[in-house]
Scaffold this motif. Structure first.
Motif, PDB file in Angstrom:
ATOM      1  N   ALA A   1       0.815  -1.234  -0.182  1.00  0.00           N
ATOM      2  CA  ALA A   1      -0.089  -0.188   0.077  1.00  0.00           C
ATOM      3  C   ALA A   1       1.043   1.239   0.011  1.00  0.00           C
ATOM      4  CB  ALA A   1      -0.944   0.034   1.006  1.00  0.00           C
ATOM      5  N   ILE A   2       2.056   1.114   0.640  1.00  0.00           N
ATOM      6  CA  ILE A   2       3.078   2.221   0.834  1.00  0.00           C
ATOM      7  C   ILE A   2       3.386   2.531  -0.495  1.00  0.00           C
ATOM      8  CG2 ILE A   2       4.944   3.216   1.990  1.00  0.00           C
ATOM      9  CD1 ILE A   2       3.626   1.793   4.707  1.00  0.00           C
ATOM     10  N   VAL A   3       3.959   1.434  -1.146  1.00  0.00           N
ATOM     11  CA  VAL A   3       4.643   1.723  -2.536  1.00  0.00           C
ATOM     12  C   VAL A   3       3.753   2.140  -3.457  1.00  0.00           C
ATOM     13  CG1 VAL A   3       5.570   0.223  -4.538  1.00  0.00           C
ATOM     14  CG2 VAL A   3       6.481  -0.244  -2.103  1.00  0.00           C
ATOM     15  N   ARG A   4       2.495   1.599  -3.312  1.00  0.00           N
ATOM     16  CA  ARG A   4       1.365   2.237  -4.353  1.00  0.00           C
ATOM     17  C   ARG A   4       1.334   3.973  -4.000  1.00  0.00           C
ATOM     18  NH1 ARG A   4      -3.666   0.644  -4.207  1.00  0.00           N
ATOM     19  NH2 ARG A   4      -4.081   0.853  -6.408  1.00  0.00           N
ATOM     20  N   GLY A   5       1.075   4.192  -2.974  1.00  0.00           N
ATOM     21  CA  GLY A   5       1.145   5.571  -2.549  1.00  0.00           C
ATOM     22  C   GLY A   5       2.343   6.430  -2.871  1.00  0.00           C
ATOM     23  N   ALA A   6       3.369   5.752  -2.867  1.00  0.00           N
ATOM     24  CA  ALA A   6       4.491   6.488  -3.295  1.00  0.00           C
ATOM     25  C   ALA A   6       4.626   6.573  -4.770  1.00  0.00           C
ATOM     26  CB  ALA A   6       5.777   5.776  -2.750  1.00  0.00           C
ATOM     27  N   GLY A   7       3.733   6.045  -5.675  1.00  0.00           N
ATOM     28  CA  GLY A   7       3.879   6.098  -6.974  1.00  0.00           C
ATOM     29  C   GLY A   7       4.711   4.714  -7.781  1.00  0.00           C
ATOM     30  N   GLY A   8       4.692   3.822  -6.987  1.00  0.00           N
ATOM     31  CA  GLY A   8       5.546   2.620  -7.301  1.00  0.00           C
ATOM     32  C   GLY A   8       4.441   1.604  -8.145  1.00  0.00           C
TER      33      GLY A   8
END
Length: 289
Positions: A242-249
């Motif tokens: 979820a954090i990777v997705r939020g960071a644009g990954g």
């Protein structure tokens, strides 16, 4: 059912951070203090702090988000299949237990929320390192994967309260990537050895810190450019993804298709080095003789 929006997911990410902080404080009290250790399976450890942390997480999330199922590694893993669909919390009460047992500082508490089997919000707290990450991205918004911070309307990721984003490294030759190895390492390709050697020959550096949640957060904040691993569980990776997705990954399966977070064979990256690392992982060579 429509996906949760930015405001609701931001609030849920804050709840995840609040309870992760509480559990991390509990576990931190036992670090390097002679915790009792059991072996669930060969090279797969558990301590009383894993269990106490999970008890706290289940109780607090149940109180703060009534009606949302909570699946944890130690006590409720058997509920993982029946709980799928809708909103489900996946918690790892102590990710990196082997590190914790040996007094190594790379361990954390991971609290992730999935909506219809997509990670949408989460928090990871590493108390000995003094680091905290949060992030969210609505289920129906695809990550950009261009190395830029995500648009304000989509989602966000934060490290210690400051906005963070995936790296802008465009070449695998200049990339630092991370991976891990499963407790059961008796056969390829599940043991990941051949893939490790293949990527190691091409990437600038490969690291193995022993915590999937931390590895994913280090992709999200631009420290690592990519991360892959096999045979993980949803509680290992829900928050970090979820954090990777939020960071644009970008997060995919090892074949480049949609990830199955319950099968746990994933690649996460800044998007720019995703295709090159997928190509290497699809044809790993044997180790040098």
């Amino acid at each position: 059912m429509s996906a949760r929006g930015r405001a609701e997911l931001s609030e849920l990410a804050e709840i995840a951070l609040r309870v992760a902080d509480e559990a991390a404080a509990l576990v931190r009290a036992g670090f390097r203090a002679g915790a009792r250790v059991e072996e669930k399976a060969p090279r797969d450890l558990v301590t009383e702090f894993d269990r106490a942390s999970e008890d706290l997480l289940i109780a607090r999330l149940g109180a703060l988000t009534p009606g949302v199922a909570v699946v944890g590694e130690e006590q409720s893993a058997s509920r993982a299949t029946s709980a799928r669909g809708g909103l489900v919390w996946y918690v790892d009460p102590l990710d990196g237990t082997t590190n914790f047992v040996h007094g190594h500082p790379f361990w954390c508490v991971s609290v992730g929320l999935m909506e219809d089997d997509t990670p949408v919000a989460g928090a990871v707290v590493a108390p000995v390192l003094g680091l905290r990450w949060t992030g969210f991205r609505p289920r129906e918004v695809e990550p950009r994967g261009d190395g830029e911070a995500p648009p304000e309307a989509a989602g966000e990721a934060r490290r210690d309260g400051e906005r963070c984003a995936v790296s802008a490294t465009a070449s695998l030759r200049h990339a630092m990537v991370a991976t891990g190895f499963p407790p059961a390492r008796d056969r390829a390709p599940d043991n990941n050895f051949d893939a490790f050697m293949t990527v190691k020959r091409t990437a600038q550096a490969v690291r193995r810190c022993g915590s999937a949640a931390l590895d994913l957060c280090l992709v999200a904040d631009g420290t690592y450019d990519a991360y892959w691993e096999r045979r993980l569980h949803a509680w290992d990776i829900a928050a970090g993804c979820a954090i990777v997705r939020g960071a644009g990954g970008v997060v995919t399966g090892l074949d480049g298709g949609p990830p199955d977070y319950h099968a746990g064979n994933i690649v996460a990256s800044n998007g720019l080095v995703h295709a090159p690392i997928l190509a290497l992982l699809s044809h790993p060579g044997p180790p040098d003789r």
